[in-house]
Design a protein around this motif. Structure first.
Motif, PDB file in Angstrom:
ATOM      1  N   ASN A   4      -7.747   3.931  -5.979  1.00 27.10           N
ATOM      2  CA  ASN A   4      -6.789   2.888  -6.335  1.00 27.10           C
ATOM      3  C   ASN A   4      -6.600   1.955  -5.140  1.00 27.10           C
ATOM      4  O   ASN A   4      -6.279   2.414  -4.040  1.00 27.10           O
TER       5      ASN A   4
ATOM      6  N   ARG B 240      -4.324   0.125  -4.211  1.00 23.94           N
ATOM      7  CA  ARG B 240      -2.983  -0.018  -3.655  1.00 23.94           C
ATOM      8  C   ARG B 240      -2.385   1.313  -3.187  1.00 23.94           C
ATOM      9  O   ARG B 240      -1.184   1.401  -2.939  1.00 23.94           O
ATOM     10  N   SER B 241      -3.204   2.362  -3.087  1.00 23.23           N
ATOM     11  CA  SER B 241      -2.676   3.628  -2.555  1.00 23.23           C
ATOM     12  C   SER B 241      -3.662   4.215  -1.557  1.00 23.23           C
ATOM     13  O   SER B 241      -4.866   3.967  -1.647  1.00 23.23           O
ATOM     14  N   THR B 242      -3.138   4.966  -0.624  1.00 20.01           N
ATOM     15  CA  THR B 242      -4.007   5.604   0.357  1.00 20.01           C
ATOM     16  C   THR B 242      -3.530   7.046   0.560  1.00 20.01           C
ATOM     17  O   THR B 242      -2.320   7.321   0.578  1.00 20.01           O
TER      18      THR B 242
ATOM     19  N   TRP C 264      -2.346   7.455 -12.539  1.00 18.78           N
ATOM     20  CA  TRP C 264      -1.988   7.152 -11.141  1.00 18.78           C
ATOM     21  C   TRP C 264      -1.647   5.682 -10.963  1.00 18.78           C
ATOM     22  O   TRP C 264      -0.669   5.322 -10.290  1.00 18.78           O
TER      23      TRP C 264
ATOM     24  N   ASP D  45       5.280   7.662   1.411  1.00 24.65           N
ATOM     25  CA  ASP D  45       6.162   7.106   0.383  1.00 24.65           C
ATOM     26  C   ASP D  45       6.271   8.012  -0.825  1.00 24.65           C
ATOM     27  O   ASP D  45       7.307   8.069  -1.469  1.00 24.65           O
TER      28      ASP D  45
ATOM     29  N   VAL E 190       1.713   4.080  -9.422  1.00 22.08           N
ATOM     30  CA  VAL E 190       1.696   3.102  -8.334  1.00 22.08           C
ATOM     31  C   VAL E 190       2.391   1.815  -8.764  1.00 22.08           C
ATOM     32  O   VAL E 190       3.209   1.239  -8.042  1.00 22.08           O
TER      33      VAL E 190
ATOM     34  N   MET F   4       0.857  -1.217   0.000  1.00 21.32           N
ATOM     35  CA  MET F   4       0.000   0.000   0.000  1.00 21.32           C
ATOM     36  C   MET F   4       0.884   1.256   0.000  1.00 21.32           C
ATOM     37  O   MET F   4       1.716   1.433   0.872  1.00 21.32           O
ATOM     38  N   LEU F   5       0.687   2.085  -1.000  1.00 19.09           N
ATOM     39  CA  LEU F   5       1.486   3.297  -1.149  1.00 19.09           C
ATOM     40  C   LEU F   5       0.839   4.426  -0.342  1.00 19.09           C
ATOM     41  O   LEU F   5      -0.319   4.768  -0.558  1.00 19.09           O
ATOM     42  N   LYS F   6       1.617   5.011   0.574  1.00 20.79           N
ATOM     43  CA  LYS F   6       1.096   6.111   1.387  1.00 20.79           C
ATOM     44  C   LYS F   6       1.481   7.437   0.734  1.00 20.79           C
ATOM     45  O   LYS F   6       2.655   7.697   0.485  1.00 20.79           O
ATOM     46  N   VAL F   7       0.477   8.249   0.505  1.00 21.78           N
ATOM     47  CA  VAL F   7       0.653   9.396  -0.378  1.00 21.78           C
ATOM     48  C   VAL F   7       0.320  10.714   0.314  1.00 21.78           C
ATOM     49  O   VAL F   7      -0.662  10.820   1.050  1.00 21.78           O
TER      50      VAL F   7
ATOM     51  N   ILE G 207      -6.233   8.635  -6.075  1.00 22.09           N
ATOM     52  CA  ILE G 207      -5.458   8.011  -4.990  1.00 22.09           C
ATOM     53  C   ILE G 207      -6.364   7.137  -4.129  1.00 22.09           C
ATOM     54  O   ILE G 207      -6.029   6.002  -3.789  1.00 22.09           O
TER      55      ILE G 207
END
Lengths: 330, 330, 330, 330
Positions: free
Chosen positions: C23, C25-27, C286, C63, C290, C1-4, C20
């Motif tokens: 998706n 896989r991103s939060t 996006w 990240d 990711v 999980m990508l932290k944005v 974001i």
């Protein structure tokens, strides 16, 4: 060089006169019409002679006769021309009476003369290309045919009254198209029809909007939609679903210009009516007739085809009246 | 009835012969060609006489001359025919030399005879409809014009060598189209060109792919794209952005059939080349010429238009060579 | 999980916030904006925290940073985020100054952090499908590219004044599209531009209508047309001629309804502007970012791509001013 | 905020779960399924709880229930949910038995709870735009409706056997579309059907290709074509002829790329199946349900609509079997 006599100098006769003259292998020798002035005018314009019909049929120089007279004279003239040893191209329909048409078929058969019926749409390059694609197997086995055929505006009610009705006068083209595309005749037919466009058409005992469903021996299905009114122009489309795809023959447009404004995107309308749409088809039809006679090719549309379409028109008229399915004799 | 002499019996001469014969107000009297047999063949097919060019020009019965000979003879023949008192329709370009064309223009002016240049595309119904829509103000003020004009395949290199180059031979049509649509001539021109299609074209000193940008006195812009090769057919499109919308004239297609299968949706290609696309335009061009002479209408395309397009072609040839913008003399 | 962390809570920041969150896989962890209320509002709606930019950049949990602030802050924020060890996706353009952008490129290179520039149109499914078809060789060798890119209406003149001009603000997308489709950068560029849409734009020193021609080392050509006003909607089309055919990516329409009446045939307009047209492209952009970070794929658009497009914009600005061709440094 | 329980965690349940979560005014509280693992999986993905159906229905916190279970449970669950005071959105069809559906209608009426049936196609933006144009009077009085509705491929025969047959399972959507577009129910119906696609479908007592003609009290006509196989994708079109024109809602395509080569011109196929085509319609359907409950709007599709379509499906099944027209009770 095929020497041709033209019977009928009206609008459609004039169309055919042009095809005869423009074809390098045919020449227009004589024109007749019940209105002698019309015959004389067209003869003058086309460099041919105005004559009585009998004189045309009895001229041994004339090889072929094109019949573009009113429907009620078709059977008699086909028979007379065939008996006189002429090849014949006759406008549709063969007759308004299926019985009379069948008699005509028998009488012509006795003469051995070739008779072609003018189902001009078979010669439209779009429908012809669709048929070829289907025959090539481009969409596998053809299973479901849909024909959309709308006129831009209804004819005068006076014409409607002598026309034999929508099924014999208008949808007969679509019955022939179904026979052309599907390559066989249906076994059963269901028709519904209404008078929605003009109440006078209903009062005259006819319909102006109709849908006919055809079913074939192996279960295939065709559906034909007719309306006497499509204010945007002549709407002539064919769509064929097969096991491996779909073929659509769409309308031809007046031009290719597209305009995009704040109000939307607009493009040209379909060509307005049969003269605009089918003029090249009339020329191709005539060339096919000339080629059949001079090159020994098969006639692409026969008198049998004309009788078959008429039988479907008669069945549809009955089905629309009774509300029941009608079996089509094999 | 306009009596016409045709100079040149090649492919384009044959196209014009058909237009002359099919027009009810013109008749083809005589045909000449440096290849006498070609003239005789076309004369026989068209019911006219084969003659020497001088005999055509000196025949007092002949009203108008259509020049469809090789480009290097155009100026001389225009002058000779005008001096002989004939109205002239001459194929494009006027000449390969701008100076010679300007001299021709002066010499013709002295005779007072009408001379029209055969920019046939102005008479294509699609481009003509686009022009009319623009003139009606359908898209407000025209601001940005884009012309796409691709041939299906390059001509033989032997032809390229005597053609005057892509800008004089091919893009000259598009320069005239820009002048026709924009209603005025540009003030500056930038050209880039490459030989991408066939290295032999480059070795012959010509380009086969080119883009020209035109700018107008008030800042409006036009861009023309040319390629000698579009394997899918003759690609002839015009697109005009205005303050209130966009007009697009798209290609004409061989037929309207659409096929949908698991492999995708496919439709017909554009009509293959200029004969397929512009045959009706040639007939309309001829009718416009006949109408100008017999009805007293203005000539829709003049010798000045021919010289203007040639000046743009010469400027483009220079710009592509030098890499610099070229000012167009007013 | 990508932290944005998201920098910028304006219109385009809100678009990215949705991508974001949607998706899997991103939060979205934090949002910053110079207008704190804007940051707080978007944070509330998206279930994240409003923070100062420094706090976002210094958070070791984060990240990646998405930069959607005003253009004049891009270079500084890219450098700061990279220096803080974050992966970066930054909106275009990198900067209004090519020199500054080049410095940024060097500084980022020193950090080794991945930086992607938000050329969203590469992720439009239509342009992406065209690119794939070209790469597959469907049309042979690509030779002549034409990009049409019109906005529905010009932005306020106040925006124009700080935008860097049409070439840096608007056509930069098309420069990147040309680089994307042609797979290399051009060697020379010619630009013409005018102020036709709004005289105030001209008074502000900018153009609103422009055509740029690009030439490539091997002679290939591309042409880009821009207008700030297409009243019918966002006009975004790409057309690529190759040795074996043509590819066209046309506009997306609001719906598929066609209406035929006596007045003509009309259909829906193109989707109105970039939000309507490119929303799915932003999500795909996006996802590509990711995926590059989490799956180890290459970044599909790099900071180098951003600098390259900016160099073309700068050259076009100069060419439009001087009237001369500009060589692009290799 | 509408609190929602979802009954059924299969493919269509998952679609609805996404709509519920993405709608800013609804939240998914609980999911049930006869396969507990399916419910747990979907609950985990959607941030809700997996529960027994009874627990969902008995939870006083839950405002509305979305029923996406197998058809044979629909009537029972509609009744139970209504009796428990829940608003209901239930997938089509209401039931395979018209009698059972009518009983359900009566039982629900006694509770006064709102029940909407999920005829998602009404919410497709294309069909919705066509309906609005018709209601605005853009084509005058609607007279002749044609619906084309082909699936890309037939379902497994095991599904066919429990589906209630083509008319109840597939064409029921088109019956509702006809009711939606025409604004009233027909008075008579004729059906023909065949098994052409797969003989096993015929052996299972069902048809896979069918045409139904509907006639209305005032003579208007509609025709519906169905096939279980269109190898090119989901073919979903509506065409409505009126006194002042024609409206057509065409397919949506996968992308807008057109490729022209020597082999022809090709474009993208229609979106493949209902998930690709109707995903936005499912979201709009849910929004309409939410809005009806929270804003006090009328339900756009009612349980009566579901019963009406089912009655047409039952009549069509009978007509196809007997070959006779069937009157539809008013």
């Amino acid at each position: 060089m095929l020497k041709v006599g033209l019977l009928g100098a009206g609008r459609i006769g004039q169309v055919h006169a042009a095809s005869i003259r423009n074809n390098p292998r045919s020449t227009l020798v004589a024109v007749s019409d019940v209105h002698e002035q019309a015959a004389e005018k067209l003869a003058a314009e086309s460099g041919s002679q105005a004559r009585r019909t009998e004189a045309v049929l009895n001229d041994p120089e004339i090889d072929a006769v094109l019949i573009a007279t009113s429907t009620d004279t078709h059977s008699d003239l086909i028979e007379a021309a065939s008996a006189a040893g002429k090849a014949v191209l006759c406008e549709k329909p063969v007759d308004l009476s299926l019985e009379r048409a069948k008699t005509c078929l028998r009488n012509v058969a006795a003469t051995g003369q070739p008779v072609m019926i003018g189902f001009n749409r078979r010669f439209d390059r779009n429908f012809s290309a669709l048929k070829q694609a289907s025959q090539r197997g481009d969409i596998g086995k053809a299973e479901l045919l849909a024909i959309t055929s709308f006129d831009p505006a209804p004819p005068p009610v006076s014409y409607i009254k002598v026309s034999g009705g929508l099924f014999r006068d208008m949808m007969i083209h679509d019955f022939d198209m179904a026979n052309f595309i599907m390559g066989e005749q249906p076994v059963q037919l269901r028709a519904v029809g209404s008078s929605l466009v003009d109440p006078e058409i209903g009062e005259a005992g006819d319909v102006d909007t109709a849908v006919v469903t055809l079913t074939y021996a192996d279960g295939r299905i065709a559906v034909i939609k007719n309306s006497r009114r499509a204010v945007y122009g002549y709407d002539q489309r064919v769509e064929l679903l097969g096991s491996k795809g779909l073929l659509q023959a769409n309308n031809m447009l007046e031009d290719t210009v597209v305009k995009s404004t704040a109000a939307g995107v607009s493009s040209a309308k379909p060509t307005y009516f049969f003269l605009e749409r089918y003029m090249p088809a009339y020329a191709a039809e005539w060339e096919a007739f000339v080629s059949a006679l001079l090159d020994g090719n098969d006639l692409p549309v026969t008198l049998d085809d004309g009788v078959a379409a008429l039988a479907m028109a008669e069945a549809a008229t009955e089905s629309a009246r009774t509300g029941k399915a009608v079996d089509l004799a094999s």
